[in-house]
Every structure is written in C-alpha cells, then in structure tokens.
Design a protein around this motif. Structure first.
Motif, PDB file in Angstrom:
ATOM      1  N   GLN A 171      -8.045   2.828   4.039  1.00 47.30           N
ATOM      2  CA  GLN A 171      -6.699   3.014   3.489  1.00 47.30           C
ATOM      3  C   GLN A 171      -6.636   2.772   1.977  1.00 47.30           C
ATOM      4  O   GLN A 171      -5.582   2.458   1.444  1.00 47.30           O
ATOM      5  CB  GLN A 171      -5.684   2.111   4.212  1.00 47.30           C
ATOM      6  CG  GLN A 171      -5.490   2.460   5.667  1.00 47.30           C
ATOM      7  CD  GLN A 171      -4.909   3.849   5.836  1.00 47.30           C
ATOM      8  OE1 GLN A 171      -3.812   4.120   5.388  1.00 47.30           O
ATOM      9  NE2 GLN A 171      -5.647   4.744   6.456  1.00 47.30           N
ATOM     10  N   GLN A 172      -7.755   2.934   1.290  1.00 54.62           N
ATOM     11  CA  GLN A 172      -7.808   2.799  -0.163  1.00 54.62           C
ATOM     12  C   GLN A 172      -7.876   4.189  -0.794  1.00 54.62           C
ATOM     13  O   GLN A 172      -8.273   5.157  -0.155  1.00 54.62           O
ATOM     14  CB  GLN A 172      -9.033   1.980  -0.592  1.00 54.62           C
ATOM     15  CG  GLN A 172      -9.070   0.576  -0.021  1.00 54.62           C
ATOM     16  CD  GLN A 172      -7.909  -0.266  -0.503  1.00 54.62           C
ATOM     17  OE1 GLN A 172      -7.615  -0.314  -1.691  1.00 54.62           O
ATOM     18  NE2 GLN A 172      -7.222  -0.919   0.431  1.00 54.62           N
ATOM     19  N   GLN A 173      -7.520   4.250  -2.066  1.00 54.57           N
ATOM     20  CA  GLN A 173      -7.563   5.527  -2.762  1.00 54.57           C
ATOM     21  C   GLN A 173      -8.988   6.004  -2.982  1.00 54.57           C
ATOM     22  O   GLN A 173      -9.897   5.206  -3.173  1.00 54.57           O
ATOM     23  CB  GLN A 173      -6.848   5.426  -4.102  1.00 54.57           C
ATOM     24  CG  GLN A 173      -5.358   5.309  -3.949  1.00 54.57           C
ATOM     25  CD  GLN A 173      -4.643   5.438  -5.281  1.00 54.57           C
ATOM     26  OE1 GLN A 173      -5.256   5.537  -6.339  1.00 54.57           O
ATOM     27  NE2 GLN A 173      -3.325   5.435  -5.226  1.00 54.57           N
ATOM     28  N   LEU A 174      -9.134   7.307  -2.948  1.00 56.55           N
ATOM     29  CA  LEU A 174     -10.416   7.963  -3.152  1.00 56.55           C
ATOM     30  C   LEU A 174     -10.167   9.102  -4.145  1.00 56.55           C
ATOM     31  O   LEU A 174      -9.410  10.020  -3.854  1.00 56.55           O
ATOM     32  CB  LEU A 174     -10.899   8.507  -1.809  1.00 56.55           C
ATOM     33  CG  LEU A 174     -12.289   9.085  -1.698  1.00 56.55           C
ATOM     34  CD1 LEU A 174     -12.735   9.077  -0.256  1.00 56.55           C
ATOM     35  CD2 LEU A 174     -12.445  10.426  -2.307  1.00 56.55           C
ATOM     36  N   ALA A 175     -10.766   9.012  -5.312  1.00 57.20           N
ATOM     37  CA  ALA A 175     -10.605  10.057  -6.327  1.00 57.20           C
ATOM     38  C   ALA A 175     -11.502  11.243  -5.992  1.00 57.20           C
ATOM     39  O   ALA A 175     -12.627  11.068  -5.524  1.00 57.20           O
ATOM     40  CB  ALA A 175     -10.958   9.498  -7.701  1.00 57.20           C
ATOM     41  N   SER A 176     -11.005  12.450  -6.241  1.00 57.32           N
ATOM     42  CA  SER A 176     -11.777  13.650  -5.905  1.00 57.32           C
ATOM     43  C   SER A 176     -13.074  13.741  -6.701  1.00 57.32           C
ATOM     44  O   SER A 176     -14.005  14.412  -6.285  1.00 57.32           O
ATOM     45  CB  SER A 176     -10.936  14.906  -6.123  1.00 57.32           C
ATOM     46  OG  SER A 176     -10.554  15.019  -7.479  1.00 57.32           O
ATOM     47  N   GLY A 177     -13.167  13.058  -7.837  1.00 58.06           N
ATOM     48  CA  GLY A 177     -14.386  13.082  -8.642  1.00 58.06           C
ATOM     49  C   GLY A 177     -15.485  12.183  -8.118  1.00 58.06           C
ATOM     50  O   GLY A 177     -16.623  12.228  -8.579  1.00 58.06           O
ATOM     51  N   GLN A 178     -15.164  11.367  -7.134  1.00 61.46           N
ATOM     52  CA  GLN A 178     -16.115  10.426  -6.536  1.00 61.46           C
ATOM     53  C   GLN A 178     -16.839  11.106  -5.368  1.00 61.46           C
ATOM     54  O   GLN A 178     -16.210  11.811  -4.585  1.00 61.46           O
ATOM     55  CB  GLN A 178     -15.319   9.226  -6.030  1.00 61.46           C
ATOM     56  CG  GLN A 178     -16.076   8.166  -5.341  1.00 61.46           C
ATOM     57  CD  GLN A 178     -15.129   7.036  -4.904  1.00 61.46           C
ATOM     58  OE1 GLN A 178     -13.924   7.095  -5.118  1.00 61.46           O
ATOM     59  NE2 GLN A 178     -15.684   6.036  -4.291  1.00 61.46           N
ATOM     60  N   PRO A 179     -18.148  10.909  -5.223  1.00 65.05           N
ATOM     61  CA  PRO A 179     -18.835  11.463  -4.050  1.00 65.05           C
ATOM     62  C   PRO A 179     -18.195  10.927  -2.757  1.00 65.05           C
ATOM     63  O   PRO A 179     -17.867   9.750  -2.664  1.00 65.05           O
ATOM     64  CB  PRO A 179     -20.269  10.962  -4.202  1.00 65.05           C
ATOM     65  CG  PRO A 179     -20.421  10.689  -5.655  1.00 65.05           C
ATOM     66  CD  PRO A 179     -19.065  10.197  -6.108  1.00 65.05           C
ATOM     67  N   HIS A 180     -18.009  11.818  -1.777  1.00 69.73           N
ATOM     68  CA  HIS A 180     -17.383  11.440  -0.516  1.00 69.73           C
ATOM     69  C   HIS A 180     -17.643  12.522   0.524  1.00 69.73           C
ATOM     70  O   HIS A 180     -18.355  13.478   0.256  1.00 69.73           O
ATOM     71  CB  HIS A 180     -15.883  11.202  -0.705  1.00 69.73           C
ATOM     72  CG  HIS A 180     -15.092  12.407  -1.124  1.00 69.73           C
ATOM     73  ND1 HIS A 180     -15.098  12.909  -2.418  1.00 69.73           N
ATOM     74  CD2 HIS A 180     -14.266  13.223  -0.426  1.00 69.73           C
ATOM     75  CE1 HIS A 180     -14.303  13.952  -2.489  1.00 69.73           C
ATOM     76  NE2 HIS A 180     -13.787  14.183  -1.288  1.00 69.73           N
ATOM     77  N   VAL A 181     -17.074  12.351   1.727  1.00 65.08           N
ATOM     78  CA  VAL A 181     -17.190  13.369   2.770  1.00 65.08           C
ATOM     79  C   VAL A 181     -15.800  13.850   3.162  1.00 65.08           C
ATOM     80  O   VAL A 181     -14.818  13.114   3.064  1.00 65.08           O
ATOM     81  CB  VAL A 181     -17.948  12.867   4.027  1.00 65.08           C
ATOM     82  CG1 VAL A 181     -19.399  12.561   3.713  1.00 65.08           C
ATOM     83  CG2 VAL A 181     -17.268  11.666   4.650  1.00 65.08           C
ATOM     84  N   VAL A 182     -15.739  15.107   3.592  1.00 66.77           N
ATOM     85  CA  VAL A 182     -14.527  15.689   4.157  1.00 66.77           C
ATOM     86  C   VAL A 182     -14.849  15.962   5.620  1.00 66.77           C
ATOM     87  O   VAL A 182     -15.905  16.511   5.947  1.00 66.77           O
ATOM     88  CB  VAL A 182     -14.131  16.992   3.443  1.00 66.77           C
ATOM     89  CG1 VAL A 182     -12.881  17.582   4.069  1.00 66.77           C
ATOM     90  CG2 VAL A 182     -13.919  16.736   1.966  1.00 66.77           C
ATOM     91  N   VAL A 183     -13.938  15.567   6.510  1.00 65.03           N
ATOM     92  CA  VAL A 183     -14.184  15.643   7.951  1.00 65.03           C
ATOM     93  C   VAL A 183     -13.021  16.376   8.615  1.00 65.03           C
ATOM     94  O   VAL A 183     -11.863  16.138   8.291  1.00 65.03           O
ATOM     95  CB  VAL A 183     -14.306  14.211   8.535  1.00 65.03           C
ATOM     96  CG1 VAL A 183     -14.559  14.253  10.022  1.00 65.03           C
ATOM     97  CG2 VAL A 183     -15.389  13.423   7.816  1.00 65.03           C
ATOM     98  N   TRP A 184     -13.346  17.290   9.575  1.00 64.60           N
ATOM     99  CA  TRP A 184     -12.314  17.973  10.339  1.00 64.60           C
ATOM    100  C   TRP A 184     -12.877  18.350  11.700  1.00 64.60           C
ATOM    101  O   TRP A 184     -14.082  18.416  11.884  1.00 64.60           O
ATOM    102  CB  TRP A 184     -11.774  19.187   9.586  1.00 64.60           C
ATOM    103  CG  TRP A 184     -12.725  20.307   9.368  1.00 64.60           C
ATOM    104  CD1 TRP A 184     -12.915  21.401  10.159  1.00 64.60           C
ATOM    105  CD2 TRP A 184     -13.650  20.462   8.280  1.00 64.60           C
ATOM    106  NE1 TRP A 184     -13.870  22.225   9.632  1.00 64.60           N
ATOM    107  CE2 TRP A 184     -14.346  21.661   8.472  1.00 64.60           C
ATOM    108  CE3 TRP A 184     -13.962  19.691   7.152  1.00 64.60           C
ATOM    109  CZ2 TRP A 184     -15.321  22.110   7.594  1.00 64.60           C
ATOM    110  CZ3 TRP A 184     -14.930  20.141   6.283  1.00 64.60           C
ATOM    111  CH2 TRP A 184     -15.598  21.344   6.504  1.00 64.60           C
ATOM    112  N   PRO A 185     -11.990  18.592  12.690  1.00 65.50           N
ATOM    113  CA  PRO A 185     -12.446  18.936  14.044  1.00 65.50           C
ATOM    114  C   PRO A 185     -13.256  20.224  14.038  1.00 65.50           C
ATOM    115  O   PRO A 185     -12.875  21.201  13.397  1.00 65.50           O
ATOM    116  CB  PRO A 185     -11.153  19.112  14.839  1.00 65.50           C
ATOM    117  CG  PRO A 185     -10.089  18.444  14.041  1.00 65.50           C
ATOM    118  CD  PRO A 185     -10.528  18.516  12.611  1.00 65.50           C
TER     119      PRO A 185
END
Length: 80
Positions: free
Chosen positions: A35-49
C-alpha cells in the motif's frame, strides 16, 4: 520499458506478470502488497489475470519484492 512477460500461479489462478525497468512518465501507483506509492520510473512488475477477462483496470503495479512475497504478505486494499 518491458523486460519480459511470464505466467505465474497465485491464489488458485493464473497471472500474467510483466517486468518493467521503469519509464520517464510521471505516474504514481499504489502497490497492492504494501500500500505504498510506486513511481512509474522505478523498476517493478505489472500483474493481471491470464484468463483474458477484464480490462486495463485489472492490471496492478507491484514493487517486485512485494510480488515475490505475495504468499507471505497477501495483497490489501484495492486488489485482494
């Protein structure tokens, strides 16, 4: 930038997981894991069904460590 897409099993379902290196867009997301902010410039994952049901609103941006810890620390908030 997309660095790879894979399918993972979680919560009895199949999920498409895309690793992103980040981009220059000034967007901010809320990670369902912490529940913390995640900036789009930071490496991360996008998840969907994986089943193809739903639309863009079903995609969630997670901090990579939060997604990796999803069994120990399940999502809260807008995506349970």
């Amino acid at each position: 930038m997309d660095t790879g897409t894979r399918t993972e099993i979680y919560g009895g379902g199949s999920w498409t997981v895309r690793s992103l290196r980040g981009n220059s867009e000034a967007r901010t997301y809320v990670c369902p894991g912490c529940q913390q902010q995640l900036a789009s410039g930071q490496p991360h994952v996008v998840v969907w069904p994986t089943d193809g049901l739903g639309g863009l609103s079903d995609r969630r941006h997670w901090h990579t460590p939060c997604w990796q810890a999803r069994d120990r620390r399940p999502p809260r908030g807008s995506w349970k």
